[in-house]
Design a protein around this motif. Structure first.
Motif, short mmCIF file in Angstrom:
data_model
loop_
_atom_site.label_atom_id
_atom_site.label_comp_id
_atom_site.label_asym_id
_atom_site.label_seq_id
_atom_site.Cartn_x
_atom_site.Cartn_y
_atom_site.Cartn_z
N UNK A 29 0.82 -1.20 0.00
CA UNK A 29 0.00 0.00 0.00
C UNK A 29 0.86 1.26 0.00
N UNK A 30 2.06 1.18 0.56
CA UNK A 30 2.95 2.33 0.64
C UNK A 30 3.82 2.49 -0.61
N UNK A 31 3.80 1.52 -1.52
CA UNK A 31 4.61 1.58 -2.72
C UNK A 31 3.85 2.29 -3.83
N UNK A 32 4.60 2.92 -4.73
CA UNK A 32 4.01 3.63 -5.86
C UNK A 32 3.73 2.65 -7.00
N UNK A 33 2.52 2.58 -7.51
CA UNK A 33 2.24 1.68 -8.63
C UNK A 33 2.80 2.21 -9.95
N UNK A 34 3.41 1.34 -10.73
CA UNK A 34 3.89 1.68 -12.06
C UNK A 34 3.50 0.57 -13.02
N UNK A 71 13.43 5.57 -5.84
CA UNK A 71 14.33 6.59 -5.31
C UNK A 71 13.78 7.22 -4.05
N UNK A 72 14.63 7.97 -3.36
CA UNK A 72 14.20 8.68 -2.17
C UNK A 72 13.75 7.79 -1.04
N UNK A 73 14.21 6.53 -1.03
CA UNK A 73 13.79 5.59 0.01
C UNK A 73 12.42 4.98 -0.22
N UNK A 134 15.36 12.69 -4.25
CA UNK A 134 14.22 13.60 -4.41
C UNK A 134 13.07 13.03 -5.22
N UNK A 135 13.34 12.07 -6.08
CA UNK A 135 12.27 11.50 -6.92
C UNK A 135 12.18 9.99 -6.69
N UNK A 136 10.95 9.46 -6.76
CA UNK A 136 10.74 8.05 -6.43
C UNK A 136 10.82 7.09 -7.62
N UNK A 137 10.54 7.47 -8.87
CA UNK A 137 10.58 6.46 -9.94
C UNK A 137 11.98 5.87 -10.11
N UNK A 177 6.33 7.03 -15.27
CA UNK A 177 7.15 6.66 -14.11
C UNK A 177 7.73 5.26 -14.21
N UNK A 178 7.17 4.40 -15.05
CA UNK A 178 7.70 3.05 -15.21
C UNK A 178 8.62 2.91 -16.40
N UNK A 179 9.12 4.02 -16.95
CA UNK A 179 9.87 3.98 -18.21
C UNK A 179 11.09 3.06 -18.15
N UNK A 180 11.87 3.12 -17.07
CA UNK A 180 13.05 2.26 -16.96
C UNK A 180 12.64 0.79 -17.00
#
Length: 203
Positions: A29-34, A71-73, A134-137, A177-180
């Motif tokens: 739930x705390x993770x960013x979906x990509x 990124x950013x932890x 500073x950025x999460x992706x 955000x999922x480009x990589x």
């Protein structure tokens, strides 16, 4: 890389089903979906094998949720089997005359209906990271594919291992955000085509 199913398996082994189960759900739930579904996939080949093949992808596979580092932890979450399926199907279609998805390699009726000469069973692991505070992706993504190949009698005839790597910087991924990860999947699909074509047993 952690999967939701791995979290519950660990819980069962240690006896802490409730605690680890809740912790794993909270982690997701705390993770960013990509999305890492590829946009550029292998094209249909001109020198196709006349053989028909199948790949194994169950509903449970498509629902496997992975969590890895951003990124950013922060962390990111995605569905690698579901997202890779388009790339896998295109890779096989670039080599063979026809491709069918089946839910299980033990489904004899489905394999018989598909008239499959070979059955491809993928197993996926991933990694991701970013040096940014500073950025999460993720700016770096690894997609590692192991494929067991069975013949029409479901006997093993080959094991393929390929990997894909993708990178992306802020100017590129600020709207994707999922480009990589997407690039890593595309790289792995191309590598799979090359690996199949190199294997004389799979022609």
């Amino acid at each position: 890389m952690m999967t939701i199913s791995n979290g519950f398996a660990f819980a069962r082994r240690t006896g802490h089903v409730l605690f680890v189960g809740i912790a794993t759900v909270l982690l997701a739930a705390c993770a960013h979906p990509i999305s890492i579904e590829p946009k550029n996939v292998p094209e249909r080949g001109t020198d196709l094998s006349p053989k028909k093949v199948a790949y194994v992808m169950s509903s449970a596979d498509r629902q496997k949720q992975y969590i890895s580092e951003g990124g950013g932890g922060d962390r990111v979450t995605y569905y690698p089997y579901r997202d890779f399926e388009r790339g896998l199907r295109a890779a096989l279609f670039s080599v063979y005359a026809d491709v069918t998805a089946v839910a299980s390699s033990s489904d004899k009726a489905a394999l018989r209906d598909a008239n499959a000469a070979y059955i491809f069973i993928p197993e996926i692991t991933t990694s991701s990271s970013s040096p940014s505070a500073l950025t999460w992706p993720p700016t770096n993504f690894g997609f590692y594919l192991s494929v067991d190949v069975l013949d029409a009698g479901t006997l093993p005839i080959a094991k393929l291992r390929v990997s894909g790597n993708g990178t992306a910087e802020w100017g590129e991924f600020k709207h994707d955000f999922g480009l990589a990860g997407r690039r890593a999947v595309e790289d792995a699909a191309r590598a799979l085509v090359d690996e199949i074509r190199r294997n004389e047993r799979l022609r």
